[in-house]
Design an enzyme around this catalytic site. Sequence first.
Site, PDB file in Angstrom:
ATOM      1  N   HIS A   1       0.813  -1.218   0.000  1.00 32.12           N
ATOM      2  CA  HIS A   1       0.000   0.000   0.000  1.00 32.12           C
ATOM      3  C   HIS A   1       0.848   1.270   0.000  1.00 32.12           C
ATOM      4  CE1 HIS A   1      -3.441   2.584   0.895  1.00 32.12           C
ATOM      5  NE2 HIS A   1      -2.708   3.147   1.839  1.00 32.12           N
ATOM      6  N   ASP A   2       2.034   1.208   0.604  1.00 28.76           N
ATOM      7  CA  ASP A   2       2.865   2.406   0.734  1.00 28.76           C
ATOM      8  C   ASP A   2       4.297   2.102   0.300  1.00 28.76           C
ATOM      9  OD1 ASP A   2       3.565   5.004   1.299  1.00 28.76           O
ATOM     10  OD2 ASP A   2       3.713   4.711   3.463  1.00 28.76           O
ATOM     11  N   LEU A   3       4.446   1.742  -0.963  1.00 27.36           N
ATOM     12  CA  LEU A   3       5.771   1.403  -1.486  1.00 27.36           C
ATOM     13  C   LEU A   3       6.547   2.695  -1.750  1.00 27.36           C
ATOM     14  CD1 LEU A   3       7.643  -0.885  -2.339  1.00 27.36           C
ATOM     15  CD2 LEU A   3       6.722  -0.689  -4.662  1.00 27.36           C
ATOM     16  N   ASN A   4       7.341   3.083  -0.764  1.00 25.92           N
ATOM     17  CA  ASN A   4       8.192   4.265  -0.918  1.00 25.92           C
ATOM     18  C   ASN A   4       9.599   3.928  -0.459  1.00 25.92           C
ATOM     19  OD1 ASN A   4       8.667   5.186   1.972  1.00 25.92           O
ATOM     20  ND2 ASN A   4       6.424   5.223   1.933  1.00 25.92           N
TER      21      ASN A   4
ATOM     22  N   ASN B   1      10.416   2.503   3.002  1.00 22.67           N
ATOM     23  CA  ASN B   1       9.970   1.158   3.348  1.00 22.67           C
ATOM     24  C   ASN B   1      10.767   0.064   2.643  1.00 22.67           C
ATOM     25  OD1 ASN B   1       8.066   1.974   5.211  1.00 22.67           O
ATOM     26  ND2 ASN B   1       6.465   2.207   3.665  1.00 22.67           N
TER      27      ASN B   1
END
Length: 240
Positions: free
Chosen positions: A166-169, A172
């Site tokens: 959901h928060d592939l940055n 992470n």
Amino acid sequence: MSSVKQCRAGSHHWLMDTEILPDCGPAHFDIGFWHGNITGQSHGRGTTYFVSHQEHRLVLRHYRRGGLVGKLLDDQYFFTGLKNSRPFQEFRLLNWMHNQGLPVPRPVAAHVQRCGLIYRADLIQQQIENAQDLHQLLCQQSLSEQQWFDVGCAIASLHNLQIYHHDLNIHNLMMDSQNRIWLIDFDRCQRRSGSAWKAQNLARLKRSLSKERQTSPGYFWQEQEWHALQRGYQHSEHIK
């Protein structure tokens, strides 16, 4: 394969890996319990604590909301069943991925404390030893073409098993002392069918890199390095 047990005591519900925390109870999710065993902490939406337990290094995180909703509700979530709670979902997904050999931390325990229609929650997982998130690294040095290739391979290993992050940055993604790439923070992540979302997932990561380069002077990332990541992703995609 880890051994998972579900327990309850009053308003507290928790899952635990009995191989690592066989005596886990509600107190283990209170940082006061770990007094004298805290080895570090990091600050983001809330404080994440690093603690030691026998030979294990663990990470304790309390769930907090972000954005405008977070200003109103902070750490409160609407209860629609344990199986729908964020820590239980994250724990079970991480446990499945860990058992598949994916580059993710091993979950240790997940906790829900219910109060009527709301709940508060915590997650304990194993710490990735001797690792830094890639944002921290890129503030100090560039990555080699091979390292970017490996980043692409790691992401593809999840996508090949239909795992949507959901928060592939860049915050992470982590690299350990052996140059192995890891992915972390699987809150609100899920197994998802189809393939259209995979390119969107990668685009999110690229946007985060572009944003950090704009806001962090001397950031060690160049647009052309994205091609090495894509090659790694495509390589692993073809051998799935």
